[in-house]
Design a protein around this motif. Structure first.
Motif, PDB file in Angstrom:
ATOM      1  N   VAL A 169      -2.044   4.764  10.864  1.00 24.67           N
ATOM      2  CA  VAL A 169      -2.778   4.318   9.677  1.00 24.67           C
ATOM      3  C   VAL A 169      -1.979   3.189   9.029  1.00 24.67           C
ATOM      4  O   VAL A 169      -0.831   2.934   9.398  1.00 24.67           O
ATOM      5  CB  VAL A 169      -2.969   5.464   8.655  1.00 24.67           C
ATOM      6  CG1 VAL A 169      -3.860   6.554   9.220  1.00 24.67           C
ATOM      7  CG2 VAL A 169      -1.616   6.035   8.221  1.00 24.67           C
ATOM      8  N   ALA A 170      -2.608   2.529   8.078  1.00 19.62           N
ATOM      9  CA  ALA A 170      -1.915   1.486   7.313  1.00 19.62           C
ATOM     10  C   ALA A 170      -1.480   2.077   5.985  1.00 19.62           C
ATOM     11  O   ALA A 170      -2.248   2.768   5.311  1.00 19.62           O
ATOM     12  CB  ALA A 170      -2.834   0.302   7.086  1.00 19.62           C
ATOM     13  N   LEU A 171      -0.246   1.822   5.621  1.00 21.23           N
ATOM     14  CA  LEU A 171       0.269   2.239   4.322  1.00 21.23           C
ATOM     15  C   LEU A 171       0.521   0.976   3.506  1.00 21.23           C
ATOM     16  O   LEU A 171       1.258   0.078   3.936  1.00 21.23           O
ATOM     17  CB  LEU A 171       1.570   3.028   4.490  1.00 21.23           C
ATOM     18  CG  LEU A 171       2.121   3.697   3.234  1.00 21.23           C
ATOM     19  CD1 LEU A 171       1.182   4.806   2.769  1.00 21.23           C
ATOM     20  CD2 LEU A 171       3.511   4.261   3.471  1.00 21.23           C
ATOM     21  N   VAL A 172      -0.133   0.885   2.339  1.00 22.82           N
ATOM     22  CA  VAL A 172      -0.040  -0.324   1.518  1.00 22.82           C
ATOM     23  C   VAL A 172       0.267   0.063   0.079  1.00 22.82           C
ATOM     24  O   VAL A 172      -0.075   1.165  -0.375  1.00 22.82           O
ATOM     25  CB  VAL A 172      -1.351  -1.141   1.580  1.00 22.82           C
ATOM     26  CG1 VAL A 172      -1.690  -1.534   3.002  1.00 22.82           C
ATOM     27  CG2 VAL A 172      -2.501  -0.345   0.970  1.00 22.82           C
ATOM     28  N   PRO A 173       0.911  -0.845  -0.669  1.00 21.40           N
ATOM     29  CA  PRO A 173       1.127  -0.574  -2.100  1.00 21.40           C
ATOM     30  C   PRO A 173      -0.214  -0.464  -2.819  1.00 21.40           C
ATOM     31  O   PRO A 173      -1.187  -1.123  -2.443  1.00 21.40           O
ATOM     32  CB  PRO A 173       1.920  -1.800  -2.579  1.00 21.40           C
ATOM     33  CG  PRO A 173       2.556  -2.352  -1.328  1.00 21.40           C
ATOM     34  CD  PRO A 173       1.568  -2.092  -0.235  1.00 21.40           C
ATOM     35  N   GLU A 174      -0.267   0.366  -3.832  1.00 19.02           N
ATOM     36  CA  GLU A 174      -1.537   0.584  -4.557  1.00 19.02           C
ATOM     37  C   GLU A 174      -2.074  -0.703  -5.189  1.00 19.02           C
ATOM     38  O   GLU A 174      -3.294  -0.860  -5.321  1.00 19.02           O
ATOM     39  CB  GLU A 174      -1.340   1.643  -5.645  1.00 19.02           C
ATOM     40  CG  GLU A 174      -1.275   3.054  -5.117  1.00 19.02           C
ATOM     41  CD  GLU A 174      -1.168   4.077  -6.235  1.00 19.02           C
ATOM     42  OE1 GLU A 174      -1.552   5.236  -6.014  1.00 19.02           O
ATOM     43  OE2 GLU A 174      -0.697   3.724  -7.336  1.00 19.02           O
ATOM     44  N   GLU A 182     -11.377  -0.127   2.485  1.00 21.19           N
ATOM     45  CA  GLU A 182     -11.278   1.246   2.990  1.00 21.19           C
ATOM     46  C   GLU A 182     -10.730   1.280   4.417  1.00 21.19           C
ATOM     47  O   GLU A 182      -9.994   2.183   4.791  1.00 21.19           O
ATOM     48  CB  GLU A 182     -12.653   1.923   2.942  1.00 21.19           C
ATOM     49  CG  GLU A 182     -13.148   2.207   1.526  1.00 21.19           C
ATOM     50  CD  GLU A 182     -12.250   3.198   0.800  1.00 21.19           C
ATOM     51  OE1 GLU A 182     -11.741   4.141   1.446  1.00 21.19           O
ATOM     52  OE2 GLU A 182     -12.045   3.013  -0.414  1.00 21.19           O
ATOM     53  N   ILE A 183     -11.140   0.278   5.230  1.00 22.18           N
ATOM     54  CA  ILE A 183     -10.719   0.215   6.624  1.00 22.18           C
ATOM     55  C   ILE A 183     -10.186  -1.181   6.903  1.00 22.18           C
ATOM     56  O   ILE A 183     -10.814  -2.184   6.527  1.00 22.18           O
ATOM     57  CB  ILE A 183     -11.885   0.539   7.578  1.00 22.18           C
ATOM     58  CG1 ILE A 183     -12.424   1.955   7.313  1.00 22.18           C
ATOM     59  CG2 ILE A 183     -11.435   0.421   9.039  1.00 22.18           C
ATOM     60  CD1 ILE A 183     -13.642   2.323   8.139  1.00 22.18           C
ATOM     61  N   LEU A 184      -9.041  -1.246   7.574  1.00 20.18           N
ATOM     62  CA  LEU A 184      -8.424  -2.539   7.848  1.00 20.18           C
ATOM     63  C   LEU A 184      -8.585  -2.915   9.313  1.00 20.18           C
ATOM     64  O   LEU A 184      -8.451  -2.076  10.210  1.00 20.18           O
ATOM     65  CB  LEU A 184      -6.927  -2.498   7.496  1.00 20.18           C
ATOM     66  CG  LEU A 184      -6.565  -2.152   6.048  1.00 20.18           C
ATOM     67  CD1 LEU A 184      -5.059  -2.238   5.854  1.00 20.18           C
ATOM     68  CD2 LEU A 184      -7.298  -3.071   5.079  1.00 20.18           C
ATOM     69  N   ILE A 257      -3.081   5.111   1.591  1.00 25.86           N
ATOM     70  CA  ILE A 257      -3.295   5.098   3.040  1.00 25.86           C
ATOM     71  C   ILE A 257      -4.672   4.529   3.356  1.00 25.86           C
ATOM     72  O   ILE A 257      -5.662   4.903   2.725  1.00 25.86           O
ATOM     73  CB  ILE A 257      -3.171   6.529   3.607  1.00 25.86           C
ATOM     74  CG1 ILE A 257      -1.754   7.062   3.391  1.00 25.86           C
ATOM     75  CG2 ILE A 257      -3.530   6.558   5.092  1.00 25.86           C
ATOM     76  CD1 ILE A 257      -1.597   8.538   3.725  1.00 25.86           C
ATOM     77  N   ARG A 258      -4.725   3.628   4.334  1.00 30.63           N
ATOM     78  CA  ARG A 258      -5.984   3.051   4.772  1.00 30.63           C
ATOM     79  C   ARG A 258      -6.138   3.222   6.274  1.00 30.63           C
ATOM     80  O   ARG A 258      -5.171   3.098   7.040  1.00 30.63           O
ATOM     81  CB  ARG A 258      -6.054   1.547   4.415  1.00 30.63           C
ATOM     82  CG  ARG A 258      -6.134   1.298   2.908  1.00 30.63           C
ATOM     83  CD  ARG A 258      -7.457   1.818   2.358  1.00 30.63           C
ATOM     84  NE  ARG A 258      -7.600   1.628   0.929  1.00 30.63           N
ATOM     85  CZ  ARG A 258      -7.363   2.575   0.024  1.00 30.63           C
ATOM     86  NH1 ARG A 258      -6.926   3.768   0.431  1.00 30.63           N
ATOM     87  NH2 ARG A 258      -7.557   2.339  -1.256  1.00 30.63           N
TER      88      ARG A 258
END
Length: 301
Positions: A169-174, A182-184, A257-258
């Protein structure tokens, strides 16, 4: 003298009876008598003085021999028991190689279940990347490894048993722009700093292959040597990371998480051993089968 003769002598003294010792050893009494006679002949001393009927007593040499041979008998019995357990797979020393994240996130819980069932099996763990572990397996330094699919060129004497696909999954800063999606997709990452693992990490190599296939050649990257540390760098806003879902969840404060579209990045994970050593020795085989069962169960949750 041999171990059985020593044990017979110890039983004679323990029970004060040739007949009882013969019964314990599943011998006829004449065999016991012959054993003691031969033992005395070999030692050149009399161990037992016979009286009338079934009466006997130990000589001074017999008492000395009894005391000093007792530990020998106990040690031999322990050795026999250990060898028996080894043949049954109840004891042994298993050397395992493991990569992350399985080494930290999956393996401890599984071993916590396995080790009380086989308290006499000793387990040693070695953490490294898949290439290094494959070499260690080939050299015989490891019994098997939990890792991703090894490179084709590493060696022909390897057997890989695939168990599951590691989900990423992708983890990104809020507060990151990508947090709004929602989906990358691969093209979404272009233009943003991507936190990546060391060059020897198979997960990074897989990511680079996928990004090249999508035409994203120039990525802004920051190399972090530890996969498990990536989430904390994301937390500080230093970039985004594509990491195994098992590491990302639960998301640390300040991150989100995205999901990733399609198969942006995935890794097949399984058990690696020498083909010539398969099937493994019994203790290793017990752990191999238990790991296979539990890892399959976890992947189906």
């Amino acid at each position: 003298m041999d171990f059985k003769t020593l044990k017979t002598f110890q039983l004679i003294v323990k029970y004060g009876s040739f007949a009882r010792a013969a019964k314990e050893m599943n011998y006829v009494q004449s065999t016991v008598t012959m054993q003691i006679q031969k033992l005395e002949l070999d030692l050149g001393v009399q161990l037992i003085e016979r009286g009338h009927g079934k009466e006997f007593r130990l000589t001074e040499a017999g008492r000395l021999f009894h005391d000093q041979s007792m530990q020998i008998v106990k040690s031999m019995e322990q050795i026999q028991n250990s060898l028996s357990n080894l043949q049954l797979g109840e004891t042994g020393h298993i050397r395992i190689g493991v990569t992350e994240p399985t080494g930290s996130y999956r393996l401890p819980g599984i071993l916590k279940e396995f080790m009380p069932m086989y308290p006499n099996i000793r387990i040693s763990l070695e953490y490294a990347n898949t290439s290094a572990l494959a070499e260690r397996v080939l050299s015989g330094d490891l019994d098997f490894s939990l890792c991703s699919t090894p490179d084709v060129g590493i060696g022909n004497d390897l057997y890989f048993d695939p168990l599951f696909q590691e989900e990423f999954v992708a983890l990104v800063p809020e507060d990151h722009p990508l947090a709004l999606k929602e989906i990358l997709a691969p093209e979404d990452i272009q233009g943003y700093r991507l936190l990546i693992t060391a060059a020897t990490c198979p997960y990074r190599r897989r990511l680079e292959m996928v990004m090249q296939e999508t035409g994203n050649q120039a990525l802004d990257t920051m190399e972090i040597g530890s996969m498990t540390a990536l989430k904390f760098f994301v937390e500080k806003g230093l970039g985004i990371a594509l990491i195994p879902k098992i590491i990302a969840e639960p998301a640390v404060a300040g991150t989100t998480i995205r999901l990733l579209s399609g198969n942006l990045i995935y890794m097949t994970f399984g058990i690696l051993c020498k083909a010539s050593a398969y099937p493994l020795q019994l203790a290793s085989q017990k752990l191999y089968q238990y790991l296979k069962l539990r890892l399959n169960e976890q992947s189906n949750l």
